[in-house]
Design a protein around this motif. Structure first.
Motif, mmCIF file in Angstrom:
data_model
loop_
_atom_site.group_PDB
_atom_site.id
_atom_site.type_symbol
_atom_site.label_atom_id
_atom_site.label_comp_id
_atom_site.label_asym_id
_atom_site.label_seq_id
_atom_site.Cartn_x
_atom_site.Cartn_y
_atom_site.Cartn_z
ATOM 1 N N PHE A 107 5.485 -51.079 40.514
ATOM 2 C CA PHE A 107 6.631 -51.741 39.901
ATOM 3 C C PHE A 107 6.121 -52.631 38.766
ATOM 4 O O PHE A 107 5.459 -52.122 37.873
ATOM 5 N N ASP A 108 6.368 -53.944 38.826
ATOM 6 C CA ASP A 108 5.964 -54.800 37.711
ATOM 7 C C ASP A 108 4.539 -55.331 37.847
ATOM 8 O O ASP A 108 4.091 -56.155 37.038
ATOM 9 N N MET A 109 3.860 -54.892 38.879
ATOM 10 C CA MET A 109 2.515 -55.403 39.101
ATOM 11 C C MET A 109 1.489 -54.401 38.560
ATOM 12 O O MET A 109 1.597 -53.212 38.811
ATOM 13 N N GLU A 110 0.512 -54.923 37.807
ATOM 14 C CA GLU A 110 -0.549 -54.071 37.279
ATOM 15 C C GLU A 110 -1.838 -54.395 38.025
ATOM 16 O O GLU A 110 -2.199 -55.559 38.153
ATOM 17 N N CYS A 111 -2.524 -53.363 38.482
ATOM 18 C CA CYS A 111 -3.723 -53.577 39.283
ATOM 19 C C CYS A 111 -4.903 -52.811 38.688
ATOM 20 O O CYS A 111 -4.743 -51.672 38.269
ATOM 21 N N GLY A 112 -6.058 -53.438 38.728
ATOM 22 C CA GLY A 112 -7.273 -52.752 38.303
ATOM 23 C C GLY A 112 -8.405 -53.085 39.247
ATOM 24 O O GLY A 112 -8.426 -54.154 39.858
ATOM 25 N N ARG A 113 -9.347 -52.166 39.364
ATOM 26 C CA ARG A 113 -10.544 -52.426 40.169
ATOM 27 C C ARG A 113 -11.706 -51.655 39.567
ATOM 28 O O ARG A 113 -11.525 -50.650 38.892
ATOM 29 N N VAL A 114 -12.911 -52.145 39.838
ATOM 30 C CA VAL A 114 -14.108 -51.482 39.325
ATOM 31 C C VAL A 114 -15.316 -51.907 40.143
ATOM 32 O O VAL A 114 -15.364 -53.026 40.662
ATOM 33 N N GLU A 173 -28.721 -63.215 44.804
ATOM 34 C CA GLU A 173 -30.051 -63.556 44.297
ATOM 35 C C GLU A 173 -30.176 -63.372 42.787
ATOM 36 O O GLU A 173 -30.714 -64.222 42.088
ATOM 37 N N THR A 174 -29.706 -62.240 42.293
ATOM 38 C CA THR A 174 -29.905 -61.928 40.879
ATOM 39 C C THR A 174 -28.736 -62.361 40.008
ATOM 40 O O THR A 174 -28.851 -62.417 38.781
ATOM 41 N N GLY A 175 -27.597 -62.647 40.610
ATOM 42 C CA GLY A 175 -26.413 -62.997 39.830
ATOM 43 C C GLY A 175 -25.761 -61.796 39.182
ATOM 44 O O GLY A 175 -24.764 -61.928 38.456
ATOM 45 N N LYS A 176 -26.310 -60.625 39.428
ATOM 46 C CA LYS A 176 -25.777 -59.401 38.812
ATOM 47 C C LYS A 176 -24.335 -59.155 39.266
ATOM 48 O O LYS A 176 -24.021 -59.244 40.443
ATOM 49 N N LEU A 177 -23.476 -58.851 38.293
ATOM 50 C CA LEU A 177 -22.088 -58.501 38.609
ATOM 51 C C LEU A 177 -22.072 -57.161 39.328
ATOM 52 O O LEU A 177 -22.719 -56.194 38.898
ATOM 53 N N LEU A 178 -21.350 -57.091 40.435
ATOM 54 C CA LEU A 178 -21.276 -55.851 41.215
ATOM 55 C C LEU A 178 -19.911 -55.171 41.124
ATOM 56 O O LEU A 178 -19.826 -53.947 41.226
ATOM 57 N N GLY A 179 -18.877 -55.954 40.950
ATOM 58 C CA GLY A 179 -17.551 -55.355 40.895
ATOM 59 C C GLY A 179 -16.490 -56.404 40.677
ATOM 60 O O GLY A 179 -16.774 -57.606 40.640
ATOM 61 N N GLY A 180 -15.270 -55.923 40.500
ATOM 62 C CA GLY A 180 -14.175 -56.848 40.287
ATOM 63 C C GLY A 180 -12.828 -56.183 40.448
ATOM 64 O O GLY A 180 -12.726 -54.952 40.493
ATOM 65 N N ALA A 181 -11.813 -57.006 40.571
ATOM 66 C CA ALA A 181 -10.449 -56.514 40.682
ATOM 67 C C ALA A 181 -9.523 -57.510 39.994
ATOM 68 O O ALA A 181 -9.814 -58.711 39.960
ATOM 69 N N ILE A 182 -8.444 -56.997 39.436
ATOM 70 C CA ILE A 182 -7.499 -57.838 38.699
ATOM 71 C C ILE A 182 -6.092 -57.406 39.063
ATOM 72 O O ILE A 182 -5.814 -56.211 39.179
ATOM 73 N N VAL A 183 -5.216 -58.380 39.238
ATOM 74 C CA VAL A 183 -3.815 -58.047 39.495
ATOM 75 C C VAL A 183 -2.925 -59.086 38.825
ATOM 76 O O VAL A 183 -3.254 -60.273 38.799
ATOM 77 N N GLY A 184 -1.824 -58.627 38.272
ATOM 78 C CA GLY A 184 -0.878 -59.516 37.626
ATOM 79 C C GLY A 184 0.165 -58.691 36.899
ATOM 80 O O GLY A 184 0.045 -57.474 36.812
ATOM 81 N N SER A 185 1.186 -59.363 36.389
ATOM 82 C CA SER A 185 2.280 -58.610 35.785
ATOM 83 C C SER A 185 2.191 -58.514 34.272
ATOM 84 O O SER A 185 2.929 -57.781 33.649
ATOM 85 N N ARG A 198 -0.221 -57.527 31.298
ATOM 86 C CA ARG A 198 -1.429 -56.964 30.689
ATOM 87 C C ARG A 198 -2.652 -57.093 31.607
ATOM 88 O O ARG A 198 -3.784 -57.195 31.130
ATOM 89 N N ALA A 199 -2.423 -57.063 32.895
ATOM 90 C CA ALA A 199 -3.561 -57.266 33.807
ATOM 91 C C ALA A 199 -4.456 -56.032 33.871
ATOM 92 O O ALA A 199 -5.681 -56.141 33.931
ATOM 93 N N ALA A 200 -3.842 -54.855 33.875
ATOM 94 C CA ALA A 200 -4.623 -53.643 34.143
ATOM 95 C C ALA A 200 -5.724 -53.411 33.109
ATOM 96 O O ALA A 200 -6.878 -53.184 33.461
ATOM 97 N N PHE A 224 -0.626 -47.301 31.303
ATOM 98 C CA PHE A 224 -1.493 -48.292 30.660
ATOM 99 C C PHE A 224 -2.444 -47.712 29.625
ATOM 100 O O PHE A 224 -2.936 -48.418 28.760
ATOM 101 N N SER A 225 -2.754 -46.451 29.766
ATOM 102 C CA SER A 225 -3.769 -45.877 28.886
ATOM 103 C C SER A 225 -3.748 -44.365 29.014
ATOM 104 O O SER A 225 -3.458 -43.846 30.089
ATOM 105 N N PRO A 226 -4.053 -43.653 27.931
ATOM 106 C CA PRO A 226 -4.255 -42.209 28.082
ATOM 107 C C PRO A 226 -5.586 -41.959 28.790
ATOM 108 O O PRO A 226 -6.347 -42.900 29.028
ATOM 109 N N VAL A 227 -5.848 -40.721 29.141
ATOM 110 C CA VAL A 227 -7.118 -40.399 29.816
ATOM 111 C C VAL A 227 -8.286 -40.980 29.031
ATOM 112 O O VAL A 227 -9.165 -41.634 29.588
ATOM 113 N N TRP A 228 -8.293 -40.713 27.743
ATOM 114 C CA TRP A 228 -9.306 -41.313 26.877
ATOM 115 C C TRP A 228 -8.684 -42.546 26.242
ATOM 116 O O TRP A 228 -7.826 -42.445 25.363
#
Lengths: 478, 478
Positions: free
Chosen positions: A361-368, A412-424, A426-428, B458-462
């Motif tokens: 619906f109006d919620m945009e979600c992203g993960r990586v 230990e290393t501070g390396k980014l491993l992943g993330g997720a974003i949600v909101g209505s 331009r979040a995705a 939100f985006s095309p495939v590319w």
């Protein structure tokens, strides 16, 4: 004469490969075998067709057979490749029109057979009103089933090779009023929106504790609130026991069958599985998710045999390990790279970060990346995580919306491993910042210092991603 | 007893530094001197206040004096630092209330004096209806000038230290009908939108060949089309010669004064310049743009003297060279890092990629890195560039909008140097992908393989960024 480059499957990966191959080497032949009649269709668009937001099913076709022909691709629909003989470099094909079996030698072979919807323990085939959303015919059938026979128009499926008999049958069924969606993944959530848009009452069943498992709980919490506000009844921790009914679906049962909700439509979306059966008995190595194991150039363990798309594994950006995430860009990119490689321009298929976005619906979600604690530990990391809420715009600017960002990093290393974003707001697309950061192997302090965009209508001074990096960075050891 | 950390200027950089300093080291004192009464205001929000999209000027204040006090910051407004003696580690201050001059020793000093609007050859001070948008009093005055005296309400400026006499004077002027904006940079474009929203006829004058020079021509073309569609008359290649009028603005002249357009409001936005005069005669080194030269920790060449924000240089992500791009995030981030460093937690201020985004009515624009051919060559690169047009969503999905992406790369290494994006659908935040890629030093083929988000809404495939990388990548030597 050299044998042609042979491709099995005329969807994203297969046709991307064939197209790229012809562009790089217009002198050699490429043949694409497709067992059905559909080619190059947008799986991800099907919920929006069913929602009625897209007028015609044909809008989801991105390449027509005529266009494939113009590109110099020898496309053979209605040709099912039934066996591969890697020793002789030959595939065996059954032609639909006459049932004849023919042989085709190949110089190189790309297996792009895709995936299919899992149905779990549910057999949807023998029950009217029960569906999986696994291909265009299914999408058309669901769409017709929702309509009543008077309001249904075949204009919806004009200029497509759709199964008209199946549509007629489904359009002839009484229009449903209440739907059960079994499975709260992408397809489940997108279908919940689609069915609400078509005016149905919707129950969404999720086996585990929250919807959209790969997105993590903070995203799921917002999505479940949104679903509820939009009139979807969400049943978490509720494995569906049975689809009940004789000819037609009458109810879904749960609580081990002790409870049931009457429905007249059920969509089963409990995952997909890779189509690898073609390579049984060839000595093919399978990997994660049972998909065909491939290397950084999309090569399998068989000589001159490649695989790409939903049937193939890929390498994970963060772990460097094998993974299987069947998504559209991976298929297109893998196919394209293999097309170039086979044509002589060696091109890596690229790692995948597991980037995914979904609209609820109006919620945009992203993960990586790696969000799950167990997965992160398994890959040898000691994950720390933080979820923050920040504005999508300057606080004083109209339309500012709460945006939640979760970041996971290695302690230990501070390396980014992943993330997720949600909101209505331009979040995705903001997830691309994290996807790029993961690809580049940035640490959280490095993310914190990224020069991200600021203007009141689009972002606060500190982009939500920067806010999350600042807070998580403060929790990491110096 | 150790002398305190002294900060000159209570805006983004200064207060970020003081706040961070107190968080890291609550035991030591920080004094912030501010010559005026305003602190911590959102410069970038002023056009939207004037547009009427934001109700009250006080909405643009992000930190109140009381909040500064709660953070343990000794804020002294109405205190102008008039001289620095770096040998003795002392600043000299003139107190507004009594004109007394006092001395304050410092252990460390942060100069965060900001910038001011350039007026070029135009003197706006002596002409009613002629303004620069250089501070909150100016924003309030413009807002009052546009209103007629009956419709103006002091509610607009409640709870602020605004110059009420100036407002009363401007509200008393006849409401203007036609405005000239001199300068087509960010402020000019944002003010064009604001003044149209207030119902004025608007002429925008740009000295050079296109508006928004740092964004490059492909962005400017789309913006100029949008401005025209929204009723703004854009005059490119048209240096304004003179602001004409006796007491009140009557016209702006151009073509060397041979032509003029009658106006009753003029906004001059021809750039900003750093406020560095305080350090004259201290032996301070200035750099790019006449700003105070700083190193990666924000240190100047003077012992224990730091500078941050619009008055300070920064290091460019792509070139590694000194640059000066006065923007909000740089100020906040630089101040925060210096606050930490002075408190003992050495923190780099971070490089800047020159990321900028701007809204022009329905068009969203972003830019980052080296776009200009001359600048790229000067930095030792051989730039190749490509502009493509791609969809913002899947082609079949409603709301899909043409998105133009320009990428610039070094021919030999393939290294990404810069990029620009323009479009009406979520275009601006997409620039963060490129900003992150630049920070990580990615090449175009690496950008092409980024695992960016795909979902039809939100985006095309590319993603448009990937399309641009594919096309530009195809033009690079192997």
């Amino acid at each position: 004469m050299t044998a042609p480059f042979v491709v099995v499957g005329a969807d994203a990966a297969g046709l991307s490969a064939a197209s790229k191959y012809r562009r790089v080497d217009p002198d050699r032949e490429v043949i694409v075998f497709e067992k059905g009649q559909w080619i190059s269709y947008a799986y991800c668009g099907m919920p929006y067709f069913i929602a009625g937001r897209i007028d015609q099913l044909s809008d989801l076709l991105s390449l027509s057979p005529a266009e494939a022909d113009e590109r110099g691709i020898d496309l053979k629909r209605g040709h099912e490749v039934i066996a591969v003989n890697p020793d002789d470099g030959v595939v065996h094909i059954e032609r639909g029109k006459d049932g004849e079996t023919i042989e085709q030698p190949y110089s190189d072979l790309l297996v792009a057979t895709g995936g299919r919807a899992s149905t779990g323990p549910f057999d949807v085939r023998d029950l009217d009103g029960a569906f999986t959303l696994h291909n265009m015919d299914a999408a058309a059938a669901i769409d017709a089933y929702i309509a009543d026979s008077e309001s249904y128009s075949f204009d919806r499926v004009a200029d497509t090779p759709v199964d008209r008999e199946r549509i007629e049958y489904n359009a002839g069924q009484p229009a449903p009023e209440t739907a059960a969606i079994v499975g709260g993944g992408y397809v489940g959530v997108e279908m919940a929106e689609a069915l609400r848009e078509r005016g149905l009452e919707v129950h969404l069943f999720q086996r585990s504790g929250h919807v959209l498992p790969p997105f993590g709980k903070p995203v799921a919490d917002r999505v479940e609130t949104e679903l509820a506000e939009q009139g979807v009844t969400v049943h978490t921790n509720t494995p569906v026991a049975e689809l009940r009914g004789e000819e037609r679906i009458k109810a879904v049962s749960f609580d081990g069958g002790d409870d049931e909700i009457p429905v007249d439509l059920a969509i089963v979306g409990v995952g997909i599985q890779p189509n690898t059966e073609l390579l049984d008995d060839t000595g093919i190595e399978l990997g994660e998710g049972g998909a065909i194991r491939t290397d950084e150039y999309g090569r399998t363990n068989l000589d001159r045999v490649y695989a790409a798309g939903d049937c193939a594994t890929a390498r994970h950006t963060v772990t460097g390990e094998e993974t299987w995430v069947p998504l559209g860009l991976t298929a297109n990119r893998g196919g394209r790279a293999i097309g170039a490689t086979v044509a002589g321009d060696e091109t890596p298929v690229g790692d995948i970060a597991g980037t995914a976005v979904v609209k609820a619906f109006d919620m945009e979600c992203g993960r990586v990346g790696l969000l799950d604690e167990t997965a992160a530990r398994k890959a040898g990391f000691d994950p720390v995580r933080k979820t923050i809420t920040a504005g999508s715009r300057s606080g004083y600017y109209p339309g500012n919306a709460e945006t939640d960002v979760t970041l996971v990093a290695d302690r230990e290393t501070g390396k980014l491993l992943g993330g997720a974003i949600v909101g209505s707001d331009r979040a995705a697309v903001r997830i691309n910042t994290l996807s790029t950061a993961l690809d580049a192997g940035l640490t959280v302090p490095e993310v914190e210092r990224l020069d991200l965009a600021y203007a009141p209508p689009f972002s606060p001074v500190w982009d939500p991603v920067l806010v999350a990096a600042k807070v998580l960075g403060g929790q990491l050891p110096d």
